[in-house]
Design a protein around this motif. Structure first.
Motif, PDB file in Angstrom:
ATOM      1  N   PHE A  10     -29.975  -8.986 -23.355  1.00 32.35           N
ATOM      2  CA  PHE A  10     -30.629  -7.965 -22.546  1.00 32.35           C
ATOM      3  C   PHE A  10     -31.542  -7.072 -23.385  1.00 32.35           C
ATOM      4  N   GLY A  11     -31.976  -7.599 -24.514  1.00 33.02           N
ATOM      5  CA  GLY A  11     -32.963  -6.901 -25.320  1.00 33.02           C
ATOM      6  C   GLY A  11     -32.510  -5.536 -25.799  1.00 33.02           C
ATOM      7  N   LEU A  12     -33.382  -4.556 -25.668  1.00 32.07           N
ATOM      8  CA  LEU A  12     -33.128  -3.222 -26.200  1.00 32.07           C
ATOM      9  C   LEU A  12     -31.879  -2.589 -25.598  1.00 32.07           C
ATOM     10  N   VAL A  13     -31.597  -2.876 -24.319  1.00 30.21           N
ATOM     11  CA  VAL A  13     -30.420  -2.299 -23.664  1.00 30.21           C
ATOM     12  C   VAL A  13     -29.142  -2.729 -24.385  1.00 30.21           C
ATOM     13  N   SER A  14     -29.006  -4.032 -24.629  1.00 31.58           N
ATOM     14  CA  SER A  14     -27.805  -4.516 -25.310  1.00 31.58           C
ATOM     15  C   SER A  14     -27.783  -4.097 -26.773  1.00 31.58           C
ATOM     16  N   GLN A  15     -28.952  -3.948 -27.396  1.00 27.27           N
ATOM     17  CA  GLN A  15     -28.988  -3.487 -28.781  1.00 27.27           C
ATOM     18  C   GLN A  15     -28.493  -2.046 -28.898  1.00 27.27           C
TER      19      GLN A  15
END
Length: 464
Positions: free
Chosen positions: A367-372
């Motif tokens: 989920f890109g930046l959200v999961s990061q």
């Protein structure tokens, strides 16, 4: 070591009438779980602390990488992208060394094309040299060493290797597997202990000292437990020893990750593929290969892998591992340009899909930046939990020395009908997760030796 009592007021079982049946089962187990949670927290915590700190850095490295290497990763938007064969030819002109390992055409209007070269002197044999080409002008904007299927560049590669093995090679992987092997034990044990406490004793407001630290530790741990269990399970998926057991189990259950067949069959008499640019003298060439993949619905981002030998086909595969996952792949005959095999992600076995999604979520890709950001918060939570755990150990000693764990012999209070199945389950898990089993045996051996020493000292003191 302080000689303070090992069971504090916060840990003492509540007084009252005869315990209920469920409480009769829990009462003998609680000291055993407390002691295991204590030992795992004290002895494994340093490994978890390193894993959490480096994991935080790895999650943060994705957006940082885009800034640090923006010149290589991006290009001014032009009118029309050049054929992929021309872009590869420009890369080979600037870097004739090695052979083309794979090509990743520009997936966005402002992104560059990557041409990956293997066998380049000075580049690690497990890495490739990525040459970045402007898709509109064929200008080479730079070259960087690259690692892995996510295309990690030097900064993220360094952090990734430090997180995985402390940059010590295969031996260093023991640290990360040990941490992942125990993380679920610590998290699950803490969760059980927290929810077994009465609601009144969980409260934070109005508390102080060790009880306040315990409440903070338990509350944050309860909220973070699901994430920690997930990190442990997915981290073990590609660990050295447990990962091999998981792969074997997945294969036996029909959940192995499939791959498209790269065999081109017999095409004797046709032109062979040239290793340099992937072009063939009278064959399909990169442009036709890419066009064939596009005709089968493979949208960006994709990776083109040249034939490994005269009997192999090109493989074009989607490499988007963010949501929605795009992992379709096709094999294209190197001379006719016909698709000889295709594989859709929708046809993957369920276990293979879950493994793919689990790993990608663990690494902050899904989920890109959200999961990061979520991973960074989870790593911070684990760091804080460890520090609070050590603080509780100190406070148990009344602020002057580290305290003692729950007394030995807790297992002797567990009824046989519970102890025997529990011991069998631990043995099975220890066999399947070997670093957990080996370290647990080591803990038990040390505990037995220390217990015997204390016992002999006690007998000596009594005889005087």
């Amino acid at each position: 070591m302080s000689t303070a009592p090992s069971t504090t007021k916060d840990e003492a079982p509540p007084s009252g009438s005869a315990p209920a049946p469920g409480r009769r089962t829990w009462a003998p187990l609680r000291p055993l779980i407390l002691r295991m949670h204590f030992y795992a927290g004290v002895l494994i915590a340093p490994f978890l602390l390193v894993a959490a700190a480096t994991g935080f850095l790895y999650a943060a490295s994705f957006p940082i990488e885009k800034v640090v290497y923006s010149h290589e990763l991006t290009a001014p938007v032009g009118e029309e992208k050049l054929p992929i064969s021309e872009q590869v030819a420009a890369a080979r002109k600037a870097h004739p060394e090695g052979t083309v390992n794979a090509v990743r055409p520009s997936p966005e209007d402002d992104s560059t094309t990557r041409v990956m070269l293997s066998g380049v002197e000075g580049v690690d044999e497990d890495h490739t040299l990525a040459v970045f080409v402007d898709p509109y002008t064929a200008e080479v904007r730079g070259s960087l060493e690259q690692y892995g299927s996510t295309g990690a560049l030097p900064l993220r590669t360094w952090i990734d290797e430090f997180h995985r093995d402390l940059r010590l090679g295969e031996a260093g992987r023991w640290y990360s597997e040990l941490a992942a092997s125990w993380l679920w034990v610590v998290a699950l044990g803490g969760l059980v202990l927290w929810f077994a406490r009465s609601r009144a004793r969980r409260k934070l407001r109005g508390t102080s000292g060790r009880r306040r630290t315990l409440s903070l530790h338990g509350t944050v741990g309860a909220w973070a437990a699901a994430g920690l269990l997930f990190l442990s399970a997915t981290g073990l998926t590609w660990s050295q020893y447990t990962g091999a057991n998981i792969d074997e189990l997945r294969t036996s259950l029909g959940g192995a990750t499939p791959s498209v067949s790269a065999s081109a069959g017999d095409h004797s008499g046709h032109g062979a593929s040239s290793g340099g640019t992937g072009e063939a003298a009278d064959g399909a060439g990169l442009d036709k290969v890419l066009a064939a993949a596009r005709a089968k619905g493979l949208g960006d981002p994709v990776e083109i892998v040249p034939p490994a030998d005269a009997e192999s086909a090109y493989v074009v595969r989607q490499i988007q591992r963010s949501w929605p996952t795009k992992q379709d792949s096709v094999a294209v005959h190197p001379t006719t340009g016909e698709v000889t095999d295709e594989l859709r992600f929708a046809d993957y076995p369920v276990l293979a899909k879950l493994t793919r999604w689990g790993i990608d979520l663990h690494t902050g890709i899904l989920f890109g930046l959200v999961s990061q950001i979520a991973l960074m918060l989870l790593a911070l939570a684990l760091i804080v939990l460890i520090l609070w755990g050590y603080r509780m150990w100190w406070q148990r000693g009344r602020g002057s020395a580290f305290g003692r764990p729950i007394p030995r012999g807790a297992w002797q209070q567990v009824p046989p009908q519970i102890l025997v199945p529990l011991a069998v389950a631990v043995a099975v898990v220890g066999y399947f997760v070997p670093l957990l089993g080996i370290s647990l045996l080591a803990f038990l051996a040390v505990d037995i030796v220390l217990g015997e020493i204390d016992h002999r000292r006690g007998r000596t003191a009594e005889s005087r």
